[in-house]
Scaffold this active site. Structure first.
Site, PDB file in Angstrom:
ATOM      1  N   ASN A  37      36.466  46.801  37.929  1.00 46.39           N
ATOM      2  CA  ASN A  37      36.588  47.887  36.953  1.00 46.39           C
ATOM      3  C   ASN A  37      37.488  49.009  37.450  1.00 46.39           C
ATOM      4  OD1 ASN A  37      34.975  46.302  35.412  1.00 46.39           O
ATOM      5  ND2 ASN A  37      33.449  47.886  34.970  1.00 46.39           N
ATOM      6  N   GLU A  38      37.597  49.170  38.768  1.00 51.15           N
ATOM      7  CA  GLU A  38      38.542  50.173  39.279  1.00 51.15           C
ATOM      8  C   GLU A  38      39.971  49.775  38.893  1.00 51.15           C
ATOM      9  OE1 GLU A  38      35.986  48.935  41.122  1.00 51.15           O
ATOM     10  OE2 GLU A  38      34.841  50.786  40.861  1.00 51.15           O
TER      11      GLU A  38
ATOM     12  N   SER B  57      41.158  33.586  43.696  1.00 57.46           N
ATOM     13  CA  SER B  57      40.894  34.513  44.799  1.00 57.46           C
ATOM     14  C   SER B  57      40.976  33.818  46.148  1.00 57.46           C
ATOM     15  CB  SER B  57      39.496  35.116  44.655  1.00 57.46           C
ATOM     16  OG  SER B  57      39.364  35.735  43.404  1.00 57.46           O
TER      17      SER B  57
ATOM     18  N   SER C 192      33.935  30.114  40.849  1.00 59.31           N
ATOM     19  CA  SER C 192      32.701  29.881  40.083  1.00 59.31           C
ATOM     20  C   SER C 192      32.559  28.418  39.706  1.00 59.31           C
ATOM     21  CB  SER C 192      32.693  30.715  38.793  1.00 59.31           C
ATOM     22  OG  SER C 192      32.609  32.075  39.104  1.00 59.31           O
TER      23      SER C 192
ATOM     24  N   GLU D   3      40.884  36.461  30.074  1.00 64.79           N
ATOM     25  CA  GLU D   3      39.700  36.514  30.913  1.00 64.79           C
ATOM     26  C   GLU D   3      39.000  37.854  30.764  1.00 64.79           C
ATOM     27  OE1 GLU D   3      40.344  35.940  35.118  1.00 64.79           O
ATOM     28  OE2 GLU D   3      38.186  35.839  35.477  1.00 64.79           O
TER      29      GLU D   3
ATOM     30  N   GLN E  28      38.157  27.964  38.466  1.00 68.51           N
ATOM     31  CA  GLN E  28      39.309  28.850  38.681  1.00 68.51           C
ATOM     32  C   GLN E  28      39.409  29.151  40.177  1.00 68.51           C
ATOM     33  OE1 GLN E  28      38.621  32.871  37.571  1.00 68.51           O
ATOM     34  NE2 GLN E  28      40.771  33.346  37.183  1.00 68.51           N
TER      35      GLN E  28
HETATM   36  C1  LIG Z   1      30.197  36.319  40.359  1.00 69.07           C
HETATM   37  C2  LIG Z   1      31.630  36.218  40.706  1.00 69.07           C
HETATM   38  C3  LIG Z   1      32.363  35.140  40.230  1.00 69.07           C
HETATM   39  C4  LIG Z   1      33.716  35.009  40.574  1.00 69.07           C
HETATM   40  N1  LIG Z   1      34.372  33.905  40.131  1.00 69.07           N
HETATM   41  C5  LIG Z   1      35.650  33.701  40.528  1.00 69.07           C
HETATM   42  C6  LIG Z   1      36.339  32.518  40.150  1.00 69.07           C
HETATM   43  O1  LIG Z   1      35.801  31.671  39.453  1.00 69.07           O
HETATM   44  N2  LIG Z   1      37.586  32.337  40.603  1.00 69.07           N
HETATM   45  C7  LIG Z   1      38.233  33.270  41.365  1.00 69.07           C
HETATM   46  O2  LIG Z   1      39.365  33.063  41.718  1.00 69.07           O
HETATM   47  N3  LIG Z   1      37.609  34.417  41.734  1.00 69.07           N
HETATM   48  C8  LIG Z   1      36.340  34.659  41.325  1.00 69.07           C
HETATM   49  N4  LIG Z   1      35.673  35.804  41.711  1.00 69.07           N
HETATM   50  C9  LIG Z   1      36.360  36.743  42.607  1.00 69.07           C
HETATM   51  C10 LIG Z   1      36.822  38.019  41.924  1.00 69.07           C
HETATM   52  O3  LIG Z   1      37.940  37.780  41.131  1.00 69.07           O
HETATM   53  C11 LIG Z   1      37.117  39.035  43.042  1.00 69.07           C
HETATM   54  O4  LIG Z   1      35.880  39.350  43.618  1.00 69.07           O
HETATM   55  C12 LIG Z   1      37.781  40.272  42.542  1.00 69.07           C
HETATM   56  O5  LIG Z   1      39.108  40.014  42.183  1.00 69.07           O
HETATM   57  C13 LIG Z   1      37.770  41.395  43.596  1.00 69.07           C
HETATM   58  O6  LIG Z   1      38.244  40.956  44.820  1.00 69.07           O
HETATM   59  P1  LIG Z   1      37.391  41.214  46.170  1.00 69.07           P
HETATM   60  O7  LIG Z   1      36.033  40.686  45.931  1.00 69.07           O
HETATM   61  O8  LIG Z   1      38.174  40.665  47.277  1.00 69.07           O
HETATM   62  O9  LIG Z   1      37.245  42.772  46.303  1.00 69.07           O
HETATM   63  P2  LIG Z   1      38.345  43.796  46.873  1.00 69.07           P
HETATM   64  O10 LIG Z   1      39.640  43.567  46.179  1.00 69.07           O
HETATM   65  O11 LIG Z   1      38.316  43.779  48.348  1.00 69.07           O
HETATM   66  O12 LIG Z   1      37.728  45.141  46.332  1.00 69.07           O
HETATM   67  C14 LIG Z   1      36.609  45.797  46.938  1.00 69.07           C
HETATM   68  C15 LIG Z   1      36.459  47.146  46.287  1.00 69.07           C
HETATM   69  O13 LIG Z   1      37.657  47.909  46.461  1.00 69.07           O
HETATM   70  C16 LIG Z   1      38.167  48.327  45.232  1.00 69.07           C
HETATM   71  N5  LIG Z   1      39.626  48.345  45.220  1.00 69.07           N
HETATM   72  C17 LIG Z   1      40.471  47.396  45.651  1.00 69.07           C
HETATM   73  N6  LIG Z   1      41.731  47.726  45.406  1.00 69.07           N
HETATM   74  C18 LIG Z   1      41.704  48.921  44.768  1.00 69.07           C
HETATM   75  C19 LIG Z   1      42.684  49.800  44.242  1.00 69.07           C
HETATM   76  N7  LIG Z   1      43.980  49.517  44.252  1.00 69.07           N
HETATM   77  N8  LIG Z   1      42.261  50.943  43.654  1.00 69.07           N
HETATM   78  C20 LIG Z   1      40.943  51.227  43.594  1.00 69.07           C
HETATM   79  N9  LIG Z   1      39.980  50.463  44.081  1.00 69.07           N
HETATM   80  C21 LIG Z   1      40.348  49.318  44.654  1.00 69.07           C
HETATM   81  C22 LIG Z   1      37.633  47.296  44.245  1.00 69.07           C
HETATM   82  O14 LIG Z   1      37.633  47.811  42.918  1.00 69.07           O
HETATM   83  C23 LIG Z   1      36.263  47.042  44.775  1.00 69.07           C
HETATM   84  O15 LIG Z   1      35.385  48.035  44.322  1.00 69.07           O
HETATM   85  C24 LIG Z   1      34.338  35.977  41.377  1.00 69.07           C
HETATM   86  C25 LIG Z   1      33.607  37.079  41.822  1.00 69.07           C
HETATM   87  C26 LIG Z   1      32.279  37.200  41.493  1.00 69.07           C
HETATM   88  C27 LIG Z   1      31.521  38.386  41.999  1.00 69.07           C
END
Ligand SMILES: Cc1cc2nc3c(=O)[nH]c(=O)nc-3n(C[C@H](O)[C@H](O)[C@H](O)COP(=O)(O)OP(=O)(O)OC[C@H]3O[C@@H](n4cnc5c(N)ncnc54)[C@H](O)[C@@H]3O)c2cc1C
Lengths: 289, 370
Positions: B354-355, B127, B159, B240, B124
């Site tokens: 989860n947020e 991101s 992933s 998902e 997938q």
């Molecule tokens: C083990 C793992 C596997 C993954 N696999 C895939 C995959 O296969 N394909 C893929 O596309 N992506 C994948 N991801 C990415 C995942 O979808 C993103 O990490 C996720 O969407 C969060 O984005 P970010 O990491 O940029 O965090 P951010 O969006 O920068 O968030 C950081 C923090 O800010 C908080 N935050 C952000 N916006 C808000 C809001 N509006 N209100 C409150 N809090 C907020 C978040 O909840 C979090 O706590 C994977 C991530 C992990 C950890």
């Protein structure tokens, strides 16, 4: 596999809701004026709700207790509906203590029949000293056994399940009231329900209740022990209560506001019918048997 | 109200149970290593040959038309047997529902069978560095060319992309934010694709960055209409978060192992947490039966999948933390519980943090103002 209420059960729940939503008997009950509450109980009896545990399935009993919890109906509901239906004998209300975890007979001043269950044996009893509960609607009485009646199996577990259902209903009501309140209360120029801290508190409450409900109904079906239901519903309802108070602010801390009816009842029922520790110990005993 | 399985489901359960008892391999190496990935791919092939890799799919694509209930039962049996993690999960659980809903007959016939037997393992690619929770901020773009499109940009946290064969994701074809995104499938081996593995907390390259530089994709590999990718993606995103990615089976299996661990050294202080973990898994199971009942009578999953996701992700961490505490000083040392713990830690982050899920529950279920 069909894990949902039947159409008849849903209709019955709606009928109960319509009846109980009109009740404002709790405040009178707390001051010792039982008449409005007894009128509600007579309606419940007419609907067959007080004898549902003998006439229906445990699931039906849970439906009734959830509604009673949701509407904060006063009276010895667990005892009358779940524990002693065979011993009502045409009377309206019955109550009992079941030591060690149910030390007092609730509402023994108004119940038509008063009992105590000791080591699986049912005794007729007389009320003694009154003890004050955090919930002003729960008049607690010490009881003394007078005459042995006979064995009464499963009394505690039936009460535990009913208590769980009542807690679940109360928790759902607390969430509904909180949601309603945070939509209309404005601070800093916006409804407080638009603030993320408030949203996240209430979302967590919703998740807890959503996952507790199937445990309560699963216990009614016998796939989980009653103790599991009390743990799940007790914790979910207690979280609902704590959160409800927090999002209401000071108005929630008053007895003037109706929220207090649910807050105090949830605290009382959380302690009554076995604490979380008691029930976790029972579950582990069963798991590692 | 009843929780009894019908005769067909019981027969299916018995077949699955005995097949798994005879065929489940001993522990495979981690799928985030080159050898482990291939071992997991081979296991998927074995499952496929028994028509057990995608039981809920139509027969023409390698499935058995199993009901949702039977799929839940399959998962319970699968994890109870200690069978390996599913290397094709992002294809079979995320992309496949999208293809069933929005793909052409040609796409389904071409792509689903090789997805089911893991000849093609899918990653997938949603991101991006600047588009995490805010997925609509996607920058990677697609330009029109003869017979197709040229994809350019950067995807990340994908992933299993380190060893996978193909990717799927949204690319900007016009406009801004949610408008003007298009859903593409592409080969991770195509000219112009660079995959850079990223080591996760356990040190293994479980996800990767994907750099795309004018990667050609034929029109046949667009899902749904051009510029309509957001709707296509969101219509199946609840898969998902919800049931399909994490059915109750794995948590029931973890809970059972946790109770066994407790029994080997019954620490009274930790007893209540063990009971809560066990109870959480039972609650999720029964909650799922409620969902299955509702879906079977025509309901849809929708925002409720956020409730699932919040619950299972917290439960998974709590169970593993309890296990590590039961292990005492040994909790620091590598092993199944530590692996599971590190894996569980990501649960509240991926599939929508989860947020974000709490926002969804509050706004879409409880009706709180934005
Ligand atoms: C083990 C793992 C596997 C993954 N696999 C895939 C995959 O296969 N394909 C893929 O596309 N992506 C994948 N991801 C990415 C995942 O979808 C993103 O990490 C996720 O969407 C969060 O984005 P970010 O990491 O940029 O965090 P951010 O969006 O920068 O968030 C950081 C923090 O800010 C908080 N935050 C952000 N916006 C808000 C809001 N509006 N209100 C409150 N809090 C907020 C978040 O909840 C979090 O706590 C994977 C991530 C992990 C950890």
């Amino acid at each position: 596999m069909k894990f949902t209420l039947s159409e008849e059960q849903t209709q019955f729940a709606d009928t109960l809701d319509a009846l109980l939503a009109k009740s404002d008997a709790a405040r009178a009950w707390a001051t010792g004026n039982h008449e409005p509450g007894l009128a509600v109980w007579r309606h419940l009896a007419d609907l067959g709700a007080t004898t549902i545990a003998t006439d229906g399935e445990p699931v039906d009993m849970v439906v009734v207790m959830e509604a009673i919890g949701y509407h904060a109906i006063p009276g010895p509901a667990i005892e009358t509906i779940a524990v002693l239906p065979e011993w009502l004998d045409g009377a309206l209300l019955a109550t009992t203590a079941i030591p060690p975890h149910v030390s007092y007979a609730v509402d023994a001043d108004v119940a038509d029949r008063v009992f105590v269950v000791q080591d699986g044996t049912l005794f007729a009893a007389v009320p003694g000293k009154r003890v004050t509960s955090v919930d002003p609607c729960r008049a607690l009485f010490e009881v003394t056994a007078t005459a042995e009646i006979g064995p009464l199996a499963g009394a505690f577990d039936r009460g535990v399940l009913a208590c769980a259902a009542q807690l679940l209903g109360a928790g759902r009501a607390l969430l509904a009231k909180s949601v309603e309140y945070v939509k209309q209360r404005t601070q800093f120029g916006k409804p407080i329900g638009s603030y993320q801290a408030v949203k996240h508190h209430l979302a967590a409450v919703h998740v807890g209740l959503e996952l507790a409900r199937p445990v309560v109904y699963g216990a009614a079906l016998g796939v989980l022990p009653a103790s599991a239901a009390k743990i799940a519903a007790g914790d979910a309802a207690y979280r609902a209560a704590r959160t409800a108070l927090q999002v209401h602010g000071a108005i929630g801390y008053t007895t003037e506001n109706d929220l207090s009816l649910w807050l105090t009842k949830v605290r009382a029922l959380h302690s009554a019918w076995g604490t979380g520790q008691v029930h976790r110990a029972r579950v582990m005993t069963e798991l590692s048997a | 109200m009843d929780l009894d399985l019908d005769a067909a489901t019981l027969a299916f359960q018995a077949e699955v149970r005995s097949w798994l008892a005879a065929n489940t391999p001993a522990d495979l190496p981690s799928m985030d290593t080159a050898d482990g990935f291939e071992a997991h791919r081979a296991w998927e092939r074995t499952l496929f040959d028994a028509r057990l890799s995608v039981v809920s799919w139509p027969e023409e694509f390698g499935g058995r038309n199993a009901s949702l209930l039977q799929w839940v039962v399959f998962e319970e049996e699968y994890y109870a047997a200690g069978a390996p993690a599913r290397v094709s999960q992002n294809g079979i659980f995320l992309l496949a529902p999208t293809l069933f809903a929005h793909g052409t007959a040609e796409q389904c016939a071409r792509l689903l069978p090789t997805m089911a037997n893991a000849e093609q393992v899918w990653a997938q690619a949603w991101s991006e560095p600047e588009a995490g929770s805010d997925l609509a901020a996607i920058r990677a773009a697609a330009r029109r060319t003869d017979g197709g499109w040229l994809l350019s940009g950067q995807k990340t946290w994908s992933s299993r992309a380190t060893f996978a064969d193909r990717g799927f994701g949204l690319f900007r074809t016009s406009g801004e934010r949610h408008r003007g995104l298009t859903y593409f499938m592409f080969s991770l081996r195509a000219p112009g694709v660079t995959v850079r593995p990223i080591a996760q907390l356990d040190g293994e390259p479980g996800f990767a960055e994907i750099f795309l530089d004018d990667v050609f994709v034929p029109d046949d590999d667009v899902i749904g209409d051009v510029d309509n990718g957001w709707k296509v993606a969101m219509s199946t995103a609840s898969n998902e978060r919800g049931l399909s990615l994490r059915s109750p089976g794995r948590f029931l299996a973890t809970a059972r192992r946790l109770v066994e661990l407790w029994e080997t050294s019954p620490d009274p202080v930790l007893r209540d947490r063990v009971v809560d973990a066990w109870l959480g898994a039972q609650a999720y199971r029964l909650y799922t039966f409620g969902t299955v009942t509702r879906l079977a009578s025509g309901g849809s999953l929708g925002a409720e999948s956020s409730v699932n996701k919040l619950f299972w992700s917290d439960l998974d961490i709590a169970m593993h933390e309890t296990a590590l505490d039961l292990l005492g000083g040994e909790g620091e040392t590598t092993g199944d519980w530590l692996d599971g713990y590190l894996f569980s830690l990501a649960g509240p982050i991926y599939a929508g943090t989860n947020e974000i899920q709490r926002n969804v529950v509050a706004e879409r279920i409880l009706g709180l103002p934005r």
